[in-house]
Design an enzyme around this catalytic site. Structure first.
Site, PDB file in Angstrom:
ATOM      1  N   HIS A  27       0.840  -1.201   0.000  1.00  0.00           N
ATOM      2  CA  HIS A  27       0.000   0.000   0.000  1.00  0.00           C
ATOM      3  C   HIS A  27       0.876   1.253   0.000  1.00  0.00           C
ATOM      4  O   HIS A  27       1.541   1.551   0.991  1.00  0.00           O
ATOM      5  CB  HIS A  27      -0.890  -0.036   1.247  1.00  0.00           C
ATOM      6  CG  HIS A  27      -1.894   1.051   1.325  1.00  0.00           C
ATOM      7  ND1 HIS A  27      -2.033   1.861   2.437  1.00  0.00           N
ATOM      8  CD2 HIS A  27      -2.829   1.464   0.436  1.00  0.00           C
ATOM      9  CE1 HIS A  27      -3.016   2.711   2.233  1.00  0.00           C
ATOM     10  NE2 HIS A  27      -3.511   2.498   1.036  1.00  0.00           N
ATOM     11  N   GLU A  60       0.430  -1.025  -4.721  1.00  0.00           N
ATOM     12  CA  GLU A  60      -0.781  -0.203  -4.845  1.00  0.00           C
ATOM     13  C   GLU A  60      -0.377   1.253  -4.668  1.00  0.00           C
ATOM     14  O   GLU A  60       0.340   1.605  -3.733  1.00  0.00           O
ATOM     15  CB  GLU A  60      -1.785  -0.597  -3.759  1.00  0.00           C
ATOM     16  CG  GLU A  60      -3.158   0.060  -3.903  1.00  0.00           C
ATOM     17  CD  GLU A  60      -3.235   1.470  -3.331  1.00  0.00           C
ATOM     18  OE1 GLU A  60      -4.187   2.198  -3.677  1.00  0.00           O
ATOM     19  OE2 GLU A  60      -2.339   1.861  -2.543  1.00  0.00           O
ATOM     20  N   HIS A  75      -1.188  10.327  -2.916  1.00  0.00           N
ATOM     21  CA  HIS A  75      -2.526   9.946  -2.471  1.00  0.00           C
ATOM     22  C   HIS A  75      -3.467  11.125  -2.286  1.00  0.00           C
ATOM     23  O   HIS A  75      -4.569  11.151  -2.838  1.00  0.00           O
ATOM     24  CB  HIS A  75      -2.454   9.158  -1.165  1.00  0.00           C
ATOM     25  CG  HIS A  75      -3.797   8.755  -0.637  1.00  0.00           C
ATOM     26  ND1 HIS A  75      -4.537   9.558   0.216  1.00  0.00           N
ATOM     27  CD2 HIS A  75      -4.543   7.646  -0.852  1.00  0.00           C
ATOM     28  CE1 HIS A  75      -5.683   8.960   0.494  1.00  0.00           C
ATOM     29  NE2 HIS A  75      -5.713   7.793  -0.125  1.00  0.00           N
TER      30      HIS A  75
END
Length: 267
Positions: A27, A60, A75
């Protein structure tokens, strides 16, 4: 005792063929505590490199567009949490963002990520509407190792349309919030036809275990997805006991901040 039946790997999109399930998805890369103390942040070049060095196959990440049109792995819409700068990603140039990220592990653009780490599979969440077309153009020649997703099905579909127009392999895809809600509704009314129709064109369901009081991931959902050849990936899972429990339920992938721990736990 055998676990739940998984989709036939021979029928899967190439993105899925690099490893067997359960998959570990790093992640936003990998930032271990010692690196964090040195200033390294998520979605930086160093974080992706650390995930790669740890033996991860799947990373990811998230896509935003800078003021001068570069797709970067970042993000938040705002820079404030990661860099302390109050501006939005869309308000700064690539050079400005490179300067802000220089002491934080280094900026990484989508093109750099795909070129610098040719063995990695990328799971890309299109965060900004303006980034969808640009993401599609960039991943068009890398469709075999890219999965495109977004909370917005419109952004996801735009990126996929653009990638397909490039003439390469269509990227794999996981649906947005609206489609996931329709899947859950179809399961609630026990309509296999609606489940099948809603999941058409989908390769994976990437979902949280819970959304508030609602349990999203259930054995029934996992079984329904597998009946239609679709994997289930759960985010964001950092506790080894939870990883083992979800995999025992039949979940195919774990999205985690600690990919190093997940690799040890699930190997």
């Amino acid at each position: 005792m055998p676990g739940p039946e998984r989709p036939d790997p021979g029928a899967r999109h190439p993105w899925f063929t690099a490893t067997d399930a359960p998959r570990v998805l790093a992640h936003r890369g990998l930032v271990v505590p010692s690196d964090a103390r040195d200033g390294v942040v998520e979605n930086s070049f160093a974080a992706v490199a650390a995930a790669h060095a740890a033996g991860v196959t799947y990373v990811e990440s998230d896509c935003h567009l800078t003021a001068d049109g570069t797709v970067v792995l970042f993000h938040d819409e705002s820079l404030v949490r990661v860099t302390g700068d109050p501006r939005a990603v869309a308000e700064v140039t690539t050079r400005e963002l490179e300067s802000l990220m220089e002491s934080r592990g280094g900026l990484i653009t989508l093109e750099q990520a795909l070129d610098a780490f040719p063995s990695l599979r990328f799971n890309l969440d299109v965060k900004a509407a303006d980034a969808a077309t640009a993401v599609g153009r960039i991943v068009a020649k890398h469709g075999d190792r890219v999965l495109v997703t977004s909370f917005s099905d419109a952004r996801r579909r735009e990126a996929l349309r653009t990638a397909e127009a490039g003439g390469g392999i269509r990227p794999a895809t996981s649906p947005g919030t609206e489609t996931v809600a329709r899947v859950l509704s179809a399961l609630a009314v026990r309509s296999e036809r609606l489940v099948r129709r809603t999941l058409t064109g989908v390769d994976a369901l990437q979902i949280p275990e819970r959304r508030g009081a609602l349990r999203v991931v259930t054995p029934r959902l996992v079984e329904a997805a597998h009946r239609h050849g679709i994997e289930v990936h759960v985010w964001t899972v950092n506790d080894p006991a939870d990883m083992r429990r979800l995999v025992a339920m039949g979940v195919d992938g774990i999205v985690t901040d600690r990919a190093d721990i997940a690799l040890d736990t699930l190997s």
